[in-house]
Design an enzyme around this catalytic site. Structure first.
Site, PDB file in Angstrom:
ATOM      1  N   HIS A  83      40.093  38.393  30.985  1.00 15.67           N
ATOM      2  CA  HIS A  83      40.600  37.994  29.283  1.00 15.67           C
ATOM      3  C   HIS A  83      42.107  39.015  28.914  1.00 15.67           C
ATOM      4  O   HIS A  83      41.640  38.537  26.862  1.00 15.67           O
ATOM      5  CB  HIS A  83      38.919  37.782  28.172  1.00 15.67           C
ATOM      6  CG  HIS A  83      38.070  37.215  28.829  1.00 15.67           C
ATOM      7  ND1 HIS A  83      37.863  35.720  28.759  1.00 15.67           N
ATOM      8  CD2 HIS A  83      36.968  36.854  29.592  1.00 15.67           C
ATOM      9  CE1 HIS A  83      36.726  35.623  29.040  1.00 15.67           C
ATOM     10  NE2 HIS A  83      36.267  36.270  30.060  1.00 15.67           N
ATOM     11  N   ASN A 156      32.808  30.866  26.876  1.00  9.25           N
ATOM     12  CA  ASN A 156      33.970  30.490  27.209  1.00  9.25           C
ATOM     13  C   ASN A 156      34.077  28.809  27.161  1.00  9.25           C
ATOM     14  O   ASN A 156      32.948  27.824  27.012  1.00  9.25           O
ATOM     15  CB  ASN A 156      33.275  30.183  29.100  1.00  9.25           C
ATOM     16  CG  ASN A 156      33.813  31.458  29.540  1.00  9.25           C
ATOM     17  OD1 ASN A 156      35.370  32.548  29.184  1.00  9.25           O
ATOM     18  ND2 ASN A 156      33.089  31.912  31.230  1.00  9.25           N
TER      19      ASN A 156
END
Ligand code: HDD
Length: 717
Positions: A83, A156
């Site tokens: 990420h 997510n």
């Protein structure tokens, strides 16, 4: 000694001076702050290093230079191990109604209360500088600065995950990121290592279906759902626990791009997603999501087909409806990207009284990992002192010292219990207000094992696939074919097909056909019988859940000198009424002179404003302008891409020659001729379905592989 290359400073009035290279500098004066060192010493010359003689060596005595370079050399912190590429914004969460019967969480105690929030969206696999439109899962992390501490929902845009147990996370990420011996591919799972790993890890199959769907190429971060993924607990004041799954539902609805568009967007604007969110917030069109809860009890968990602790499974909304309990609004961009977006530290273990964990083995592992990673990334145990990470409620504890300690307790007592009493004694624990772990009873031997129900890896993958529209299924097939087409090892390709055979035979055959596999392998051995009775869940489809209108979207109008000013105005009015935006694209960035003689500024030069930037296009040249556009190669791409990406296309009569030139057969239902003012509103109404997918359906079907299975030896990890 002022030499010929040294600008002479003045502290009275701003003045311009030329540096060594002739560049102009403004010295301080009036209300312009004086440049200083970090220590606060005013700087007289920031252009020239201190040297012994005009052509002599640099002097170590130049502490300003040394400090400046020292600091620059240390500007970077390690990027996130996953990420890394992200974009954050501030906002608030607003509670719709008290939820005290379900949770004692203070954030849900009062109707209408607003809690400050910070959200960061990210791709998973790519490095910090990778493009926004990579095919990838998007992180959706929200920090809620509640009055009882920070609560992070680190989710997510996909409700399931690749693996069931956190111990496999390093393997998954190693396999997904660039290959270690070559450092590529960047921000892509389309390579051998990833598909090798997932094809040896059948539990990934469900997630792969999502990953190969359009969910991983969202049109905007504003147009995607978010999920907490795991089952959590909400606990009320009486200690009663309710299981919960968290959902974020975007106000503007869901929307993705098509793969060919994503590929081109990455070149046209690698920052497409962050620019889009930044622009929306700056324009006051604040991105918004509703927080939805799927609430269920032990009895439901027992009766459910799958284990609610298995992060590769979801609970269909049709089975447990979503209760919307509040909204997240992002209304402020960061002041400083590094200080906020880069330094924000999300941690799954940041919960508040009234929210608790379950035994999901992925979640339990995450609760270890997130604290650990902040130490590495932010360099010390005081990262919570950074403003973006600090709670906004009162806090008091005896943790002290360490690198960069900014909040230092006052007073003598730095331990407890102590007998200093009153304020002198410092904070005390509170059994009444404090976080109490839900006293779930646990039993069993120490072992490394998974529950039997975790072993069904295909049933929900199949359910996801059959819940998609035909168009979406086609995109999934294409995505598998693209990614596997990048895989060098034929055995890996076959192994993936062998899993797909357990999901849907036609899917497997179509992907195999696209890969030129003449004979299908045998289906992978399934540890549990694949359930074919799970009904489609329409909530899982993007295209079955279109937003109600075209708001938040953008039309790109290709215009030239002489473009019809009345039609342009009508188009702008219709889009304004819809809450959508019009951006103009012209042969040059200098703008155009419209049919009424007015000069109109434009947003993009044609070469820099391809149609992939827009949700729909209007091609509105004058007759003369069309002749000019016909000579520009970028026009053909603009038109042909808009057509191929199934966009709605409004056009003037003069645009006809451009369609011919681009080989685009005008006339399907996705075209709207703009002749009268009322046509503009009709065009915008057509745009509400986002894309004219019928165009795609008109394409010839993909080749298929033979359904006679060929024997395949399965390697299992
Ligand atoms: Fe993770 C970052 C989401 C599994 C270990 N993760 C990170 C971020 C998101 C997620 C959104 C970025 C947060 C930000 O913007 O700063 N991760 C998930 C989801 C998972 C998941 C939804 C599965 C359901 N993650 C997962 C596992 C582990 C990690 C199983 C390790 C055992 N994740 C991390 C990390 C990161 C991270 C290494 C990297 C940077 C950070 O934490 O702050 O600790």
């Amino acid at each position: 000694m002022p030499g010929p290359r040294q600008p002479k400073p003045s502290h009275d009035e701003p003045q311009n001076h030329r540096g060594a290279g002739g560049e102009i500098h403004q010295t301080s004066g009036g209300d312009v702050p004086v440049l200083t060192t970090q220590q606060g010493m005013p700087v007289a010359d920031d252009q020239n290093i201190l040297r012994a003689g005009v052509r002599g060596p640099a002097l170590i005595e130049d502490s300003h230079f040394r400090e400046k370079i020292f600091h620059f050399d240390h500007e970077r912190i390690p990027e996130r191990v996953v990420h890394a590429r992200g974009f954050g914004a501030h906002g608030f969460f607003e509670t719709y109604e008290p939820l005290t019967e379900i949770t004692r969480a203070d954030i849900f105690a009062r109707k209408g209360e607003r809690t400050p929030a910070f959200a960061r969206f990210s791709t998973v696999v790519g490095n910090k500088g990778s493009p926004d439109l990579a095919r990838d899962v998007r992180g959706f992390a929200v920090k809620l600065y509640t009055q009882e501490g920070n609560w992070d929902i680190v989710g997510n845009n996909i409700p399931v995950f690749f693996i069931q147990d956190a111990i496999k996370f390093p393997d998954l990420i190693h396999a997904a990121k660039d290959e270690p011996d070559r450092g590529f591919p960047q921000a892509a799972t389309a390579h051998d290592n990833f598909w090798d790993f997932v094809s040896l890890t059948p539990e990934s199959t469900h997630m792969l279906m999502w990953a190969m769907s359009d969910r991983t190429i969202p049109r905007s971060l504003r147009f995607m759902e978010g999920f907490g993924v795991h089952t959590f607990r909400l606990v009320n004041a009486e200690g009663r626990s309710t299981f919960v799954k968290f959902h974020w539902k975007p106000k503007r609805g869901m929307q993705s791009v098509v793969w060919n568009e994503a590929v081109k967007l990455n070149g046209a604007d690698a920052d497409f997603h962050r620019r889009d969110m930044w622009a929306a917030i700056q324009a006051g069109d604040y991105p918004e999501w509703e927080l939805g809860l799927q609430l269920f009890d032990e009895a439901f968990a027992e009766s459910f087909d799958f284990d609610v602790l298995d992060a590769t499974k979801l609970i269909p909304e049709e089975l447990v409806p979503i209760r919307r309990v509040g909204r997240l609004v992002l209304d402020r961009v960061v002041d400083n990207f590094f200080a906020e977006t880069e330094q924000v530290a999300f941690m799954t273990q940041n919960v508040v009284p009234g929210v608790d964990f379950t035994n999901d083995p992925l979640l339990q592992g995450r609760n270890f990992s997130y604290l650990d990673t902040q130490l590495k990334r932010l360099g010390g145990p005081n990262f919570v002192h950074l403003p973006i990470n600090a709670p906004k409620c009162p806090f008091a504890h005896f943790q002290q010292d360490g690198h960069m300690a900014f909040h230092n307790p006052k007073g003598r007592a730095n331990y407890e219990p102590n007998s200093w009493g009153g304020a002198l004694g410092g904070p005390r624990e509170s059994p009444r207000r404090g976080f109490v772990t839900h006293p779930a009873e646990e039993a069993g031997g120490k072992l490394r094992a998974r529950p039997e129900a975790f072993a069904d890896h295909y049933s929900q993958a199949r359910q996801f696939y059959i819940s998609q529209t035909k168009v979406e299924q086609g995109h999934i097939r294409d995505a598998f074919a693209f990614e596997l087409g990048k895989v060098e090892n034929p055995a890996v390709r076959l192994r993936v097909i062998s899993h797909l055979l357990n999901v849907d035979a036609a899917l497997a055959a179509a992907v195999a056909g696209k890969l030129g596999i003449a004979r299908l392998p045998a289906a992978a051995e399934a540890a549990r019988v694949v359930r074919t009775d799970l009904p489609p869940s329409p909530a899982l489809s993007l295209l079955s859940n279109l937003p109600p209108d075209f708001s938040g979207r953008t039309v790109g109008a290709l215009v030239t000198d002489g473009s019809d000013a009345v039609l342009l105005k009508a188009l702008r009015t219709a889009l304004d009424a819809e809450g959508a935006t019009l951006e103009l694209v012209a042969p040059t960035i200098a703008g155009i002179v419209a049919s009424d003689g007015s000069t109109i500024a434009v947003h993009h030069a044609l070469v820099a404003g391809p149609s992939v930037l827009f949700d729909a296009v209007a091609i509105l040249p004058s007759a003369e302008g069309a002749t000019l556009l016909a000579l520009m190669p970028a026009t053909r791409d603009f038109v042909a891409d808009a057509f191929a990406h199934c966009k709605f296309i409004a056009h003037s009569d003069a645009a006809g020659m451009l369609f011919d030139k681009a080989g685009v057969p005008i006339g399907d239902g996705g075209f709207v001729a703009l002749r009268a003012k009322t046509d503009a509103a009709a065009f915008v109404a057509r745009c509400r379905t986002m894309r004219f997918w019928e165009r795609e359906a008109a394409l010839p079907p993909p080749p298929k592989a033979s359904t006679h299975p060929a024997p395949l030896r399965q390697k299992r990890g």
